[in-house]
Design an enzyme around this catalytic site. Structure first.
Site, PDB file in Angstrom:
ATOM      1  N   ASP A 224      43.872  47.692  37.747  1.00 24.03           N
ATOM      2  CA  ASP A 224      42.934  47.288  38.784  1.00 24.03           C
ATOM      3  C   ASP A 224      43.488  46.195  39.689  1.00 24.03           C
ATOM      4  O   ASP A 224      44.196  45.297  39.224  1.00 24.03           O
ATOM      5  CB  ASP A 224      41.659  46.780  38.083  1.00 24.03           C
ATOM      6  CG  ASP A 224      40.591  46.354  39.057  1.00 24.03           C
ATOM      7  OD1 ASP A 224      40.165  47.197  39.857  1.00 24.03           O
ATOM      8  OD2 ASP A 224      40.195  45.171  39.018  1.00 24.03           O
ATOM      9  N   GLU A 297      46.081  50.234  41.324  1.00 23.19           N
ATOM     10  CA  GLU A 297      45.103  50.258  42.398  1.00 23.19           C
ATOM     11  C   GLU A 297      45.471  49.245  43.455  1.00 23.19           C
ATOM     12  O   GLU A 297      45.455  48.040  43.218  1.00 23.19           O
ATOM     13  CB  GLU A 297      43.699  49.947  41.863  1.00 23.19           C
ATOM     14  CG  GLU A 297      42.614  50.211  42.867  1.00 23.19           C
ATOM     15  CD  GLU A 297      41.738  49.008  43.177  1.00 23.19           C
ATOM     16  OE1 GLU A 297      41.033  49.051  44.200  1.00 23.19           O
ATOM     17  OE2 GLU A 297      41.762  48.028  42.419  1.00 23.19           O
TER      18      GLU A 297
HETATM   19  C1  LIG Z   1      38.437  50.622  43.421  1.00 26.33           C
HETATM   20  C2  LIG Z   1      38.348  49.533  42.401  1.00 26.33           C
HETATM   21  O1  LIG Z   1      38.935  49.634  41.351  1.00 26.33           O
HETATM   22  N1  LIG Z   1      37.618  48.494  42.663  1.00 26.33           N
HETATM   23  C3  LIG Z   1      37.476  47.374  41.774  1.00 26.33           C
HETATM   24  C4  LIG Z   1      38.504  46.357  42.108  1.00 26.33           C
HETATM   25  O2  LIG Z   1      38.376  45.244  41.339  1.00 26.33           O
HETATM   26  C5  LIG Z   1      37.138  44.590  41.458  1.00 26.33           C
HETATM   27  C6  LIG Z   1      37.200  43.415  40.542  1.00 26.33           C
HETATM   28  O3  LIG Z   1      37.803  43.742  39.337  1.00 26.33           O
HETATM   29  C7  LIG Z   1      35.981  45.518  41.135  1.00 26.33           C
HETATM   30  O4  LIG Z   1      34.780  44.897  41.480  1.00 26.33           O
HETATM   31  C8  LIG Z   1      36.104  46.786  41.925  1.00 26.33           C
HETATM   32  O5  LIG Z   1      35.136  47.704  41.505  1.00 26.33           O
END
Ligand SMILES: CC(=O)N[C@H]1CO[C@H](CO)[C@@H](O)[C@@H]1O
Ligand SMILES: *[C@@H]1O[C@H](CO)[C@@H](O)[C@H](O)[C@H]1NC(C)=O
Ligand SMILES: *[C@@H]1O[C@H](CO)[C@@H](O)[C@H](O)[C@H]1NC(C)=O
Ligand SMILES: *[C@@H]1O[C@H](CO)[C@@H](O)[C@H](O)[C@H]1NC(C)=O
Ligand SMILES: *[C@@H]1O[C@H](CO)[C@@H](O)[C@H](O)[C@H]1NC(C)=O
Ligand SMILES: *[C@@H]1O[C@H](CO)[C@@H](O)[C@H](O)[C@H]1NC(C)=O
Ligand SMILES: *[C@@H]1O[C@H](CO)[C@@H](O)[C@H](O)[C@H]1NC(C)=O
Ligand SMILES: *[C@@H]1O[C@H](CO)[C@@H](O)[C@H](O)[C@H]1NC(C)=O
Ligand SMILES: [Ca+2]
Ligand SMILES: [Ca+2]
Length: 557
Positions: A224, A297
C-alpha cells in the site's frame, strides 16, 4: 465486416485450440481484489469476515482468477477500515482468527487460487504498541516514528508544526503528542502515524513481518501507498516546507495544495522495494516453493512509476499498479486517448516486465458510474485482452454501480474531514458497499438486520445469481473473457493497435504464431461499420465473434 448496432463493442476471435505456455503462475495473471468488510458475512453481524470469504472462494475460482488479494485483514481499530494496523501479526477480531486465516490458505491451495495480502508499511495505527512505546520514549522505540519539535511562529509566538506538510485526509500532517511533548508526522489520519524507515530496526521489523506471512503460505503482497515510504531529511535533521502546486482543484487544506517533493518518491523508497523483492525471491529459493508476487500501489507519474520495476542490477516489484484507466480518463476521453495512454505504459515499461491495468478499487468511483454502465462490458473486454496483468475490484464483473450514501450515513474518514458539498467527489463509501450475491435479504451478503454500509438498491437485479441464470450477462461475458485469456495469443501475444472510424473505434490485434484475436472497442455514441481489411492484412471472412458487450446485439459463435 458490416454491422450496424446501437453501440458496438465487440471482440472477434478466430477459433482454434491454443497452446499454453509454462511460466510463473502470475505471468499476465488475472487478479481480483476482495474488500473483506463487504464480501460475505458468515455470522450475521453485518460485517464481512474470513469465514465468509472462505465460503465464496469457489466463486472467485469460477470467475477464472489466478490471484486474489485481500484488502487489510490484520488487527486494526478500523479508523481507516484496516489501513491502520495495530498488530501486523494478528487478524482483526471482527474478521476472525489466525486459524480462520489458515483455513483460507488451505482452501486456496485446494482449489488452485493464489492468496495475496495487502501490506501497509507506510504507517501503523496509533494503537500499535510500537507507537505507544515511541510516544513514551521507551528505549529502542524512540525513533520508530517521525518525531519533531514544533516551530515557534514568529508572529504569534506560539508553537506551530515543523513543516507545512498536509495530510491526504486534509489539514496539517503533524500532530502534537502530550505524552511525548513533540509532534509526529502522519500522511493519512492522525491515527495513522508514519513509520520511520531511516531507522534500521523498523526496516528489520517489517521484513520479519513479510517473512511471517510467507511462512503462513501467502503467495505474495500488494503493498500500500508505496511512494510515501520515505521523507527527505536535510543534513541537520530538519525537514523543509513543500512548495505550492497551484493545482486549482485543491483548497489550502488539501494534500494536493502542495507539490509533494519531500514526502513522496524519494530514492530510498525504490531501494526498499528492491530489498523486499529480494526477500520474497530468496524465500522461494531457500524453501524451494513457487515464486511470490510483489505488486506496489503507486499513483506516481509514469516515469517515476517505472522505477519500481527495478534497475539494471536489481529487480523491483513485479509491477507498480497502473492507475491510468482510473485517474486519467473521463466520459469525454476518445478512443485515441485510450490508445495513447495504453501504449505509453507498454512503451515505457522496461523490457521483459509485465504491464498491468487496474479498472477499479476501494478508493475510486466504480467504472460504470464514472464512464457509463453501457460501457461496462467494453472495459472488461479491454482489461482482459490487453497484454499484462488484469486487476478487477469485486463487483466490476457484475458491472456494479456506486451506491449513494447520505452525509448522515457517511463513515469514510476522508469524506468526514471534507466539506459536505464535496461528499460526492470525496467519499469512498459508495464503492465499498456489500457485495450482491442474490436477491434475498441484504443481497445474500448477511443474515443480520443491519450491514456496516447499506446494500445498494439495485441488488434485486444486479447480483451474482441473476447474472448466472441469465442467458447472457456481464458476469457471463466476464467469464468468457477470463477463459480465453489463458490462451497464448493473450498470454504473451504481440499487440498491434489502431484507431479507425474517425476516432470512434480503438482496435487491436493480439497474435502468437498463427493464432490471433481482434478486439474492437467503440468509444463513440453511435453505430459504426468497421472495415477490418483497412488495418489488418490477411483478414479473411472466417472471423467469428467470441464475445461482445450486451448492448452490441451480437450473438456469440
Ligand atoms: C488504493 C489504495 O490502496 N488506497 C489506500 C491507500 O492507503 C491509504 C492509507 O493506508 C488508504 O486509506 C487507501 O484506501
Ligand atoms: C522524548 O525524547 C525527545 C527527543 O529526545 C524529547 O524532546 C522529549 O521531550 C522526550 N519526551 C519525554 C516525555 O521524555
Ligand atoms: C540499482 O539500485 C540499487 C539499489 O538501490 C543501487 O545500489 C544501484 O546503484 C542501482 N543500479 C543502477 C545501475 O542504477
Ligand atoms: C465533457 O465535455 C463536456 C462538453 O464539452 C463538458 O461540459 C464536461 O465538463 C466534460 N466532462 C469531463 C469529465 O471532462
Ligand atoms: C432482527 O430483527 C428481528 C425483528 O425485529 C428480531 O427478532 C431479531 O432478533 C433481530 N436479529 C438480530 C440478529 O439482531
Ligand atoms: C510466448 O512464449 C513462448 C514460450 O515462452 C515463446 O516461445 C514465444 O516466443 C512467446 N511469444 C511471443 C509473441 O512473445
Ligand atoms: C475495406 O477496405 C479494403 C482495404 O482498404 C478495401 O479494399 C475494401 O473495398 C473495403 N471494403 C468496403 C466494403 O468498404
Ligand atoms: C499473410 O498471409 C500470407 C499467406 O498465408 C503469409 O505469407 C504472410 O506472412 C501473412 N502476413 C501477415 C502479416 O501475417
Ligand atoms: Ca461477520
Ligand atoms: Ca512515510
Amino acid at each position: 465486416m458490416h454491422h450496424s448496432n446501437k453501440i458496438i463493442k465487440v471482440l472477434f476471435v478466430l477459433s482454434s485450440l491454443a497452446t499454453l505456455t509454462l511460466a510463473d503462475w502470475f505471468d499476465n495473471g488475472n487478479f481480483y481484489q476482495i474488500y473483506p468488510r463487504s464480501f460475505k458475512d458468515s455470522d450475521g453481524d453485518g460485517i464481512g469476515d474470513l469465514k465468509g470469504i472462505k465460503s465464496k472462494l469457489q466463486y472467485v475460482k469460477y470467475l477464472g482468477i489466478d490471484g486474489v488479494w485481500l484488502s487489510p485483514i490484520m488487527k486494526s481499530p478500523m479508523y481507516d477500515f484496516g489501513y491502520d494496523i495495530s498488530d501486523y501479526r494478528d487478524i482483526h477480531s471482527e474478521y476472525g482468527t489466525l486459524s480462520d486465516f489458515d483455513d483460507i490458505v488451505a482452501e486456496c491451495k485446494r482449489i488452485g487460487l493464489h492468496l495475496i495480502l495487502d501490506f501497509v508499511p507506510n504507517h501503523s495505527s496509533h494503537e500499535h504498541e510500537w507507537f505507544k512505546k515511541s510516544e513514551r520514549n521507551e528505549s529502542g522505540f524512540e525513533d520508530f516514528y517521525i518525531w519533531r519539535n514544533p516551530k515557534i511562529d514568529e508572529v504569534s509566538n506560539t508553537p506551530v508544526p515543523p513543516t507545512n506538510w498536509l495530510s491526504v485526509f486534509r489539514y496539517s500532517a503533524w500532530r502534537w503528542s502530550e505524552i511525548r511533548q513533540q509532534m509526529y508526522y502522519h500522511l493519512f489520519q492522525d491515527k495513522q502515524p508514519d513509520l520511520n524507515y531511516r531507522n534500521p530496526q523498523v526496516v528489520t521489523e517489517m521484513k520479519a513481518i513479510l517473512t511471517y506471512w510467507l511462512e503462513k503460505g501467502v503467495s505474495g503482497f500488494r503493498i500500500d501507498s508505496i511512494p510515501s515510504l520515505f521523507e527527505k531529511v536535510e543534513a541537520d535533521g530538519s525537514f523543509l516546507d513543500e512548495p505550492r502546486s497551484y493545482n486549482t482543484d485543491c483548497d489550502a487544506h488539501d494534500h494536493c495544495y502542495l507539490k509533494n517533493i519531500y514526502t513522496e518518491d524519494q530514492p530510498e523508497t525504490y531501494d526498499m522495494v528492491y530489498q523486499w523483492r529480494k526477500l520474497v525471491d530468496d524465500y522461494s529459493k531457500v524453501n524451494n516453493v513457487e515464486r511470490k508476487i510483489l505488486m506496489v500501489e503507486s499513483a506516481a507519474p509514469i516515469d517515476l512509476n517505472m522505477k519500481y520495476y527495478g534497475n539494471s542490477t536489481m529487480e523491483g516489484a513485479h509491477f507498480p499498479f497502473n492507475f491510468d484507466l482510473l485517474l486519467k480518463l473521463t466520459k469525454n476521453s476518445s478512443a485515441t486517448d485510450y490508445k495513447i495512454m495504453i501504449e505509453e505504459w507498454l512503451n515505457k515499461m522496461p523490457k521483459g516486465h509485465m504491464a498491468n491495468w487496474v479498472l477499479g478499487n476501494h478508493d475510486r468511483s466504480r467504472i460504470a458510474t464514472r464512464l457509463g454502465v453501457e460501457k461496462g462490458d467494453l472495459f472488461n473486454i479491454l482489461l482482459q485482452t490487453l497484454p499484462g496483468a488484469a486487476i478487477t475490484y469485486q463487483g466490476e464483473e457484475l458491472v456494479m454501480e456506486n451506491v449513494p450514501i447520505s452525509w448522515e450515513d457517511t463513515i469514510d474518514p476522508l469524506a468526514c474531514n471534507s466539506p459536505k458539498e464535496e461528499l460526492d467527489i470525496r467519499s469512498r463509501d459508495p464503492v465499498r458497499t456489500p457485495f450482491p450475491w442474490d436477491d434475498t435479504k441484504n443481497a445474500g451478503f448477511s443474515t443480520g438486520n443491519k450491514t456496516w454500509l447499506p446494500v445498494g438498491e439495485k441488488y434485486k437485479t444486479v447480483n451474482v445469481k441473476a447474472q448466472e441464470e441469465a442467458i447472457n450477462s456481464h458476469l457471463k461475458i466476464f467469464r468468457k473473457l477470463t477463459k480465453i485469456r489463458k490462451e497464448a495469443r493473450f498470454k504473451n501475444g504481440t499487440y498491434d493497435g489502431h484507431i479507425l472510424n474517425n476516432g470512434n473505434i480503438y482496435s487491436y490485434k493480439r497474435q502468437n504464431g498463427n493464432e490471433f484475436a481482434i478486439i474492437i472497442l467503440n468509444f463513440g455514441t453511435t453505430d459504426e461499420i468497421v472495415n477490418l481489411s483497412e488495418i489488418y492484412s490477411n483478414i479473411t471472412s472466417h472471423l467469428k465473434v467470441y464475445t461482445s458487450s450486451l448492448e452490441s446485439g451480437f450473438k456469440d459463435g
